[in-house]
Write an enzyme that holds these catalytic residues in place. Sequence first.
Site, short mmCIF file in Angstrom:
data_model
loop_
_atom_site.label_atom_id
_atom_site.label_comp_id
_atom_site.label_asym_id
_atom_site.label_seq_id
_atom_site.Cartn_x
_atom_site.Cartn_y
_atom_site.Cartn_z
N THR A 78 -45.96 -10.86 -4.61
CA THR A 78 -45.93 -9.91 -3.38
C THR A 78 -45.08 -8.01 -3.25
O THR A 78 -44.58 -8.16 -4.03
CB THR A 78 -45.00 -11.10 -2.89
OG1 THR A 78 -45.51 -12.39 -2.44
CG2 THR A 78 -45.09 -10.58 -1.07
N GLU A 115 -45.71 -19.52 -0.05
CA GLU A 115 -46.76 -19.65 -0.98
C GLU A 115 -47.59 -19.63 -0.04
O GLU A 115 -48.53 -21.41 0.50
CB GLU A 115 -45.77 -21.30 -1.82
CG GLU A 115 -45.08 -21.17 -2.57
CD GLU A 115 -45.43 -20.37 -3.38
OE1 GLU A 115 -46.87 -20.05 -3.84
OE2 GLU A 115 -44.52 -19.86 -4.37
N GLY A 133 -36.53 -13.36 -6.13
CA GLY A 133 -35.41 -13.86 -6.32
C GLY A 133 -35.15 -13.32 -7.60
O GLY A 133 -35.49 -13.48 -8.09
#
Lengths: 669, 669
Positions: free
Chosen positions: B152, B434, B191
Site C-alpha cells: 500500500t 485487505e 506493520g
Amino acid sequence: MPALEVNPDLQKERNTATFDPHEFSVYWAGGEERYKEKKALEKLFLEDPALKDDLPTSYMSHKELYENSLRKACLIGEKIRKLRADGEDGVDTYNALLGGSLGAALLKEGNPLSLHYVMFVPTIMGQGTMDQQVEWLPKAWDCEIIGTYAQTELGHGTFLRGLETRADYDASTQEFVINTPTRSAYKWWPGGLGHTANHAVVVAQLYTKGEFRGLAPFIVQLRDLETHQPMKGIDIGDIGTKLGMKGVNNGYLGLKNVRVPLNNMLMKNQQVLPDGTYVAPKNSVLTYGTMMFVRCALIRDTAYSLSKASTIATRYSAVRRQSPIDPSQPEPQIMDHTTQQLKLFPQIAKAIVFKTTGDGIWSMYNVLSGEIELGNLDRLPEMHALSCCLKAICSADATAGVETCRLSCGGHGYMDCSNFPTIYGMTTAVCTYEGENTVMLLQTARYLVKVYGQALNGEQLVPTVAYINEAIKLQEFVNFDGSLESIVKAFQFVAANKVRVAYEQIEVRRKQGHGVEVSANLSGPLLTSAADLHGRAFLAQSAYTELTQVAKHVSPALADVLKVVLELYLVDACLNRIGDFLRFINLTDKDVTNLETRLESCLNRLRPNAVALVDSFDLHDRVLDSALGAYDGNVYERIFESTKKNPLNKEPVNAAFHKYLKPFMKANL
Amino acid sequence: MPALEVNPDLQKERNTATFDPHEFSVYWAGGEERYKEKKALEKLFLEDPALKDDLPTSYMSHKELYENSLRKACLIGEKIRKLRADGEDGVDTYNALLGGSLGAALLKEGNPLSLHYVMFVPTIMGQGTMDQQVEWLPKAWDCEIIGTYAQTELGHGTFLRGLETRADYDASTQEFVINTPTRSAYKWWPGGLGHTANHAVVVAQLYTKGEFRGLAPFIVQLRDLETHQPMKGIDIGDIGTKLGMKGVNNGYLGLKNVRVPLNNMLMKNQQVLPDGTYVAPKNSVLTYGTMMFVRCALIRDTAYSLSKASTIATRYSAVRRQSPIDPSQPEPQIMDHTTQQLKLFPQIAKAIVFKTTGDGIWSMYNVLSGEIELGNLDRLPEMHALSCCLKAICSADATAGVETCRLSCGGHGYMDCSNFPTIYGMTTAVCTYEGENTVMLLQTARYLVKVYGQALNGEQLVPTVAYINEAIKLQEFVNFDGSLESIVKAFQFVAANKVRVAYEQIEVRRKQGHGVEVSANLSGPLLTSAADLHGRAFLAQSAYTELTQVAKHVSPALADVLKVVLELYLVDACLNRIGDFLRFINLTDKDVTNLETRLESCLNRLRPNAVALVDSFDLHDRVLDSALGAYDGNVYERIFESTKKNPLNKEPVNAAFHKYLKPFMKANL
C-alpha cells in the site's frame, strides 16, 4: 509548514460552485454580528503562540497530556478573566471556548476547567440563595476556588434515585456529615475532579431528623487552597484513560464523615433549618428545566460534530483520486463515486438539519422557561419528551455519521492526524452522558403511550404530538405522491402507528396478566422504536419548516442549494426507515424505486456544491486539526508534515533495537 | 489483586444455566485436542511474568508503547523459536499468538513483528523459487533478518494498478532500480516498517527493456543488520498514532534509486532473465488465492471480536443493577431490561454464526485451493465474490456490534479499563484493510449482475448463486410462514430481487446513453445493497445449515440452546432488513408483528443461558483484559484496582498545580 497553494482539484470545486459560501457562513454563525464576534474570538485565541502545541496530544502519555491541558486551561482562563473584566464574556463565548468549536482547537481532548464554568458556577447561580451567591460566586468567577459538579457515582448514573452518597444533618453542630458508604457510592466521572478542582457541588441523599428527604446539593471543599492536598476524609483521584475527552481529568471521590456547615447546602429550592426542620421545594419539576437546557444544547453539539467530520471527508474526497469509473479515463476524484456521495452528503444535510432544529428547540425552550417562571408547567412534559428523543437520535446519528465519514477516507481516516478518532470520541460520548440514549427513548415512549391513550379518549393533544390524533382519524395514508410535504406527513403517520403498535402490545401483555411496568419492559424494543420515529417525524417537519423559511430570505442561488439539501435529507431519512413506511403505508415497488432514483438525483445535484457547502461551515483549520481536511487541501504534504512531529522519528534508530531486537536477532547465531 | 469470590449475581446465572459451557467450549476450540493445545499455549505464554505489563498501554506515550511492544515481541519471538525447534509451531499457534486471541492478551495494541511472520515469510514461501526459498527462509525463520510487506502507498491502497513505486531493470548490472517517484508513491502502513524491520518485500511496477510488465515483489534490505541505520536511498519512519493497533509500528518508506540484485525479485510466478527478457506468469489469477485466504481468515477474526465484546457486556449486565422495572421491586440486573437483551444477545448469536460460517468458508477455500492447484479455476470468481461481501458484512456488523456492547455498558464502557476502545480499534480496522468494504461490495455486485444476465439467458448457475435462478422462476414469494427455512428462502428471494433491481436500473441508464461503467457507478448504492443482501442470504443459509448440523451432534441441552441462537439470529437478521422483505414479499402487518413477538420471545428464552454462552467462548481474563468482563464479575473492585495503576494517582498533588493552577488562582488576589 509554509503556506501552500490550494490543491487544484479543490480550487476547481470552489470555482464552479453556484453559490457564495460566505452568505451561508454568516447565516450559520447566527448573523453578521455573531459572525464578526466569532472571527474576533478566533483571532484572540488562535493566534496566541502559547496556545499552540508543538507535540500533538496523541503522542503524549496520559500524565503529560493532563499537565499540558492544565497549562493551557489556565492560559485560557486568564484570557476569559480579561474578557470578563472588559464585559465581553457571554454565553456564546463560553460555549465556543469550552465546547467543540474553538475549545476543540485549543484543547482537543477537553478542558479540565470546563465543569468549573459550565456546572459549578451555574449551579450556585441556579440553586444557591442570594446570600449563598454573594458568598461563593465572586470567588468562583475569579477562579480563586475551582469547582466541579459531582453527581454520578460508580454504581449509578442515569437513575438518580439510586445514588448512594448521603448527607446526614447533625443539629448539634449545625453540620452535614457526608459519606459514600459503599464502593459503588464513590462519585465517578466529574471533569476536573481528579487533580484540578478544590471544591465540588456534591449531590447526596439528604437525611434530617433521621428522615429521608430526597436529593440535595452541597458545596464541599476537596483540597487545601494552598497545598492542594486532599482534605480530611476525602479520597480522590483520576479515573483513568478513556476512549476520548482524554484531557478532562475525570475523577473519583470518596467521602468519609466529611462535615460541611449548614450553609453549604444550596438552599434556593429546598431548605434545612438549623434545628433540622426540612422545607420541601415548592416545585420539584424545576430540575427538569436544567436537564432540558443541557439536552437542547447537545443537539447543536451533534450538528457541530457532523459539520467537522463532513468537512474533512468532503475536502479529502475532492483531492483523493482512486479507482477509475470508466477504465479508459484517469482515476477520478473519489467524490465522483456515487457510493462515496451517499456516505458524505447525507452527513452534510444532517449537520444543517440538526443545527436548524437545535436552534428551533432552543427558541421553544426559551419560551417554555418564561412560562415556567410564571408557574405554567403545561408544556413541560411535551418538551421533556421531545428533548429526550432528539438528544438520543441526534447523538446516535452524529456518531454513526462521523464514523461513516472516517471510513470514507479509507486507511487515512484511521490515523490520528485525520482527527477523526478524537472527533469520534467526543461525539459518541454524547450517546451516554446527560441521560443514556435508550433510557431517553424510553422516557419519550412512556409519554407517547400516555398521549395515545388520551387520543383514543378523544382528548385534544399538545402541538408536537397532535399528529397522533390526525393519524387515528386517517386510518389509512393515501395519496403518497413523494412530495416533501407528503414525506413529512407520512413520517407522522408512521410514527403514530409505531406508537399504536407499542400501545396495543402493552395492552396485550396486560391482558395476559402482567403489570403495566412489566408489560412495558417486555415491549421495550417497540417503545424505543416508536420514540425514534416520533423524533424523526419531528426532525422531518422541522427540516421542512426551517429550511423552507431560510430559503425565503437568502439569495436565489443559496436557496436552490438549500432546497436540494432539504430534499436529500427527507428522501434519505425516508429510505432509512423504509421498512416502517412499507409496513404502514401501501407503497408500491415503483414508489420505492422512485425514492431511490430521487436519492441518486439529489446526490448528483449536490455534487457541484459539496465543497462550497462544507466551506460554508467556516471551520478554522485549527478547529478541524486534520491533515485530510485543511482548507488548502494539501493532504499528502500535511500527512508527511505530521510524521515529522512524531517523537519516534526524531532518531533514525530507536534504543529498543540495541536493547531488545539485536540480541534477539543474534541469539541463534 | 488477590483472588476474589465470584460475584453472587454472576454465580447465580451460572448455577441456573441449562447446559454445560465446557461442552460448547470444546466445540468452539475445534475439538478436544485443539482445546488442550489452546490451554497449553495459554499456560506457556500467560504465566510468564515478563509478558505482563504493570502499566496499561493506554497510559504510555507512543514512544514508550513502541519500545515496550518491541521488548515483548522479542520475548514472544524467543518462545516461538523454541516451539519451532520442538516442532510445536503450527498455523493455529501463529494465529493465536499474533492475532486477536492470545496475541491480544500479550500485546493488546498489536505486535511490530507480526508482519514478519504472517506476510514476509509466507510471501517468500508462496512467491519465491526453490532457490530463493533456500536463500532467504532459514534467515527469516530464525529472525536473523526481520521483514515486512510493503504494498500500500500513501496515494493508493485497494486499487493496486494505481501503485506508483517502480522497479526498472538495468541489464548492464543485472539489478533493479527501485524508486518512489512521488510523495504519494511512498509506501505507507506496513506493520513493523517504521523502526523494526530491516527487510521488506516491496511491491512495485516492473519495467524491463523499457516496457511495463505489471506488479512484481522484490526483497529490499532497509536497514543495516548491525547498526540498524537506514540503507542508502531509504527514507523510513513511523506513520504516527492511530485509532487502534497502536503498537504495530506502521511505517512509511521512500526509495530513491535503490538497487537490488536480479535475484531479489521473487520469481516463482513470473521471471526476468538476466538480459531483461520478461517471462509472464502462467496464471494471473493466482494472487486472488492469497487475497481470498486472508479474507476468509478475517471472517473468523470478526467472530472473535464479537465474542470478546459480548462476553464483557453480558457479564457486566449480569452484575450491574439499575433502574427498577417494577417500582415496587429493587433495581434489577440490567440484563433483565428487554432493550438491553436486544443489544447483547444478537451479538452473541452473530459471534457464533460468523464463526461457523468462517469455518465453512475455510473448508470451501481449502477445496478450492486443491482445485486451483489442478488447474481448475471454475469456482474462483464465485468464491472471490462471496469472500468479498462476507468480509465487508462481517466486519461492518462486528464493528457495530462491538460499539453496541460498549454503549450497553454506559459510561463505564467508555473507560479504557473496559477494553472496549481497544477492541473497537482492532475491529473497525478490518472494514478498511485487505480491501475497503464498499469496494468489496461493488466487486461482489459486479459478479452478481453478470450472473443475473446469465440467469435471464437460462444458463445454469454455480451453487452459491443458484437461488437467483429459482427466484426468477418463482416470480412471487408465497407461503411465508415464519419458519426458519422460510426465512432463509425469503432472504434468497429478496437478494435475487435486489440484484434484479440493480440490473434493471443499470439497463435503464444504458438505454439513456450512458456506458456500462458510468451506469454502474450511478447505480452504486443499489449495487452495494444487492451485494449486502447476497451475503446476508448466504449467512442465513449457512447459519441454518451449520447450526442445525452441530445441534445433531451435541447434548440435547446444548442443542436446545443452539436452536434458540439460530432462531434469534434469523429473526433479528430479517427484521433488520424488513424494508427489503416488505418490498418484495407480500407480508402483512400481522406477519411483522409476529416476527417482533418472536424476537422478544427469543431474547426471553436466551436470557437464562446468556452468561453460560459467553462463558463457553472460554476467553481468558487476560484476553478480555476488562474490569467489566472478568470471569469473577468483581466489576467495581477491578475498576478501582485499575485507578491504582494510573501514574497520575501516584502522587496526591500533581506538579502542574504549583506550576500553573496556583499562580492562576492567585493572580487576581
